[in-house]
Design a protein around this motif. Structure first.
Motif, PDB file in Angstrom:
ATOM      1  N   TYR A   1     -48.581 -65.319   4.254  1.00 35.34           N
ATOM      2  CA  TYR A   1     -49.776 -64.737   4.881  1.00 35.34           C
ATOM      3  C   TYR A   1     -50.016 -63.316   4.376  1.00 35.34           C
ATOM      4  N   LYS A   2     -48.998 -62.479   4.307  1.00 33.58           N
ATOM      5  CA  LYS A   2     -49.175 -61.083   3.891  1.00 33.58           C
ATOM      6  C   LYS A   2     -48.755 -60.838   2.447  1.00 33.58           C
ATOM      7  N   SER A   3     -47.673 -61.442   2.017  1.00 31.83           N
ATOM      8  CA  SER A   3     -47.142 -61.132   0.680  1.00 31.83           C
ATOM      9  C   SER A   3     -47.839 -61.901  -0.432  1.00 31.83           C
ATOM     10  N   GLY A   4     -48.751 -62.781  -0.095  1.00 34.31           N
ATOM     11  CA  GLY A   4     -49.484 -63.522  -1.123  1.00 34.31           C
ATOM     12  C   GLY A   4     -48.665 -64.637  -1.745  1.00 34.31           C
ATOM     13  N   ARG A   5     -49.015 -64.933  -3.011  1.00 35.70           N
ATOM     14  CA  ARG A   5     -48.389 -66.081  -3.678  1.00 35.70           C
ATOM     15  C   ARG A   5     -47.191 -65.645  -4.532  1.00 35.70           C
ATOM     16  N   ILE A   6     -46.055 -66.316  -4.330  1.00 36.41           N
ATOM     17  CA  ILE A   6     -44.812 -65.969  -5.027  1.00 36.41           C
ATOM     18  C   ILE A   6     -44.175 -67.271  -5.494  1.00 36.41           C
ATOM     19  N   SER A   7     -43.522 -67.254  -6.656  1.00 41.48           N
ATOM     20  CA  SER A   7     -42.866 -68.496  -7.068  1.00 41.48           C
ATOM     21  C   SER A   7     -41.642 -68.726  -6.177  1.00 41.48           C
ATOM     22  N   LEU A   8     -41.311 -69.991  -5.965  1.00 39.74           N
ATOM     23  CA  LEU A   8     -40.129 -70.310  -5.144  1.00 39.74           C
ATOM     24  C   LEU A   8     -38.881 -69.712  -5.788  1.00 39.74           C
ATOM     25  N   GLU A   9     -38.871 -69.731  -7.136  1.00 36.40           N
ATOM     26  CA  GLU A   9     -37.715 -69.197  -7.862  1.00 36.40           C
ATOM     27  C   GLU A   9     -37.488 -67.723  -7.498  1.00 36.40           C
ATOM     28  N   ASP A  10     -38.556 -66.933  -7.507  1.00 33.78           N
ATOM     29  CA  ASP A  10     -38.430 -65.502  -7.155  1.00 33.78           C
ATOM     30  C   ASP A  10     -38.016 -65.345  -5.705  1.00 33.78           C
ATOM     31  N   TYR A  11     -38.629 -66.150  -4.858  1.00 38.70           N
ATOM     32  CA  TYR A  11     -38.315 -66.030  -3.429  1.00 38.70           C
ATOM     33  C   TYR A  11     -36.848 -66.356  -3.168  1.00 38.70           C
ATOM     34  N   MET A  12     -36.338 -67.396  -3.836  1.00 41.74           N
ATOM     35  CA  MET A  12     -34.932 -67.771  -3.624  1.00 41.74           C
ATOM     36  C   MET A  12     -34.006 -66.651  -4.099  1.00 41.74           C
ATOM     37  N   GLU A  13     -34.421 -65.966  -5.147  1.00 38.63           N
ATOM     38  CA  GLU A  13     -33.570 -64.917  -5.724  1.00 38.63           C
ATOM     39  C   GLU A  13     -33.649 -63.627  -4.918  1.00 38.63           C
ATOM     40  N   LYS A  14     -34.883 -63.244  -4.558  1.00 39.51           N
ATOM     41  CA  LYS A  14     -35.057 -61.895  -3.990  1.00 39.51           C
ATOM     42  C   LYS A  14     -35.478 -61.873  -2.529  1.00 39.51           C
TER      43      LYS A  14
END
Ligand SMILES: Cc1cc2nc3c(=O)[nH]c(=O)nc-3n(C[C@H](O)[C@H](O)[C@H](O)COP(=O)(O)OP(=O)(O)OC[C@H]3O[C@@H](n4cnc5c(N)ncnc54)[C@H](O)[C@@H]3O)c2cc1C
Ligand code: FES
Ligand code: FES
Lengths: 149, 268
Positions: B134-147
């Motif tokens: 909702y706030k952080s926008g679109r992120i790849s799952l790969e980045d989200y899992m890492e960071k």
């Protein structure tokens, strides 16, 4: 809070707490076939149908059921008796604690899949744990029920 | 046991965010199944995501967009999704407890907390997947899992791109319904292999060294597969009641070999 439920065909208004789960609400309203086994989403003994879909009532918030139709074993007695006969004939009923939820899950499977294969059956009733029977006899009973009915 | 002081049932994302971001001890509730396992959880303000219309799977030309409140059972049985991915999702989800739990547990409640034991996260990580917050926008799952994210947020939808040729999901567990000891997803995206390994028991990760070996090879034969499997066995594996790190490392070779062979087989 007050919620509106249809339990086994009867419309009722029920007072529930914000953090109350459906198993408690249903048992408080006379549906004693709904068992409290693990109370932690693991054993399947609390299975009920919400708008025809099998869910674990120990992990389903009561307020979520507002306006929905709930089916417990008490609402499908005729079908359950037919299945029960096959279950008993196969010796698949010992302490009986898991039997109401097994029956409800099987009835739901029959409605959803029609004519399931052995693999489908194993997969569908996988969430119904039984500490007594070792499952073989249950499987035989369910297969006979599906063949006959 | 969960105790809720105040239950909020917002009808819009704005309303949900307002309560979630401003109130102390606010907690989002999706399926509520995992929260149920808490031994003593006090929630001051429960924010129920049920009425936000986040449930459903939409197919477009390029992707499947899955609302965060979509249940695991919907993913398992959706005919368009499973036909496109050749029953990959059905295979990844079918051993999670039972049908009754999968009718409650949601994709959002699984992906957001990045559970290490998750079968679904591993399956998604092996594909090309983005998350819409909702706030952080679109992120790849790969980045989200890492960071992860810097600030708390609400996961709105999961975008699964339709760019793969083949995918295979493998796992091992002591019995159906138990947690996986190890799980592994392999896919081939425009000719490039992608491998995710989860249940290590830490969070699922990409097996980048193994991917490089496969992607650099002119021809993938048993020797290359063996090298890729050895590389995957070098990832960090830990010990818990289901298995030791050493055992998981050994099993990773077996699962990965089967996964790669299946993807190759489907290619032919
Ligand atoms: C007994 C049991 C066994 C299980 N075994 C397995 C297994 O073997 N393999 C497997 O893959 N999974 C397993 N699961 C996990 C299950 O698949 C789900 O991942 C889990 O139940 C969480 O989904 P939920 O909808 O119930 O989330 P909830 O319990 O409602 O929420 C979980 C967490 O996520 C947060 N959250 C939920 N939705 C959002 C959102 N949209 N945005 C931001 N935060 C959010 C909540 O605040 C909470 O902190 C198991 C679960 C249980 C209860
Ligand atoms: S009592 Fe609900 S799953 Fe055991
Ligand atoms: S008959 Fe006793 S638990 Fe099933």
């Amino acid at each position: 809070m007050i919620i509106n439920l249809n339990i086994n065909g009867s419309n009722i208004k029920v007072e529930v707490k914000e953090d109350e789960y459906l198993s408690e609400t249903l048992r408080n309203n006379g549906c004693k076939s709904v068992k409290r086994g693990c109370d932690k989403s693991t054993c399947g003994a609390c299975t009920v149908l919400v708008d025809g879909i099998p869910v674990l009532s120990c992990s389903y918030f009561s307020h979520r059921a507002e306006g929905k139709s709930i089916t417990t074993l008490e609402g499908v007695i005729e079908e359950a008796e037919k299945l029960g006969e096959h279950i008993i004939n196969e010796g698949a009923d010992q302490c009986g604690f898991c039997t109401p939820s097994l029956a409800l899950t099987t009835i739901s499977m029959k409605r959803e899949l029609g004519n399931p294969t052995e693999e489908d059956i194993k997969h569908y009733i996988n969430g119904n744990l039984c500490r007594c029977t070792g499952y073989e006899a249950q499987m035989k009973g369910i297969k006979k029920y599906l063949e006959v009915e | 046991m969960i105790r809720i002081r105040n239950l909020n049932k917002p009808k819009t994302m704005e309303e949900a965010w307002e309560i979630y971001s401003n109130k102390n001890k606010a907690k989002l509730i999706a399926g509520g199944a995992f929260l149920r396992l808490s031994t003593d959880l006090y929630i001051g303000e429960a924010v129920d995501l049920f009425d936000l219309n986040l449930n459903g799977i939409k197919e477009t030309e390029d992707a499947f967009t899955v609302g965060a409140m979509t249940t695991l059972r919907q993913l398992e049985t959706d005919s368009a999704l499973n036909s496109w991915f050749d029953n990959y999702f059905a295979a990844a989800l079918k051993n999670i407890v039972g049908v009754q739990l999968r009718n409650i547990a949601t994709i959002g409640g699984t992906v957001y907390p990045r559970y290490g034991f998750s079968d679904l996260i591993t399956a998604l990580l092996a594909l090309d997947v983005d998350l819409q917050f909702y706030k952080s926008g679109r992120i790849s799952l790969e980045d989200y899992m890492e960071k992860g994210l810097l600030e708390k947020d609400i996961l709105v939808e999961i975008i699964i791109k339709k760019n793969i040729n083949n995918a295979s999901f493998k796992m091992m567990r002591n019995s159906k319904g138990d947690y996986a000891i190890l799980n592994c997803g392999v896919s081939c995206i425009h000719g490039k292999y992608r491998i995710a390994i989860g249940g290590r028991p830490g969070r699922a990760v990409l097996a980048t060294d193994a991917m490089e070996i496969l992607n650099a090879a002119e021809k993938i034969d048993e020797d290359i597969i063996g090298k890729a499997c050895n590389a995957a066995a070098e990832l960090a594996y830990g010990t818990n009641i289901f298995g030791s790190g050493q055992y998981r490392s050994a099993m990773s070779k077996v699962l990965l070999k089967r996964g790669i062979r299946e993807v190759l087989g489907n290619d032919n």
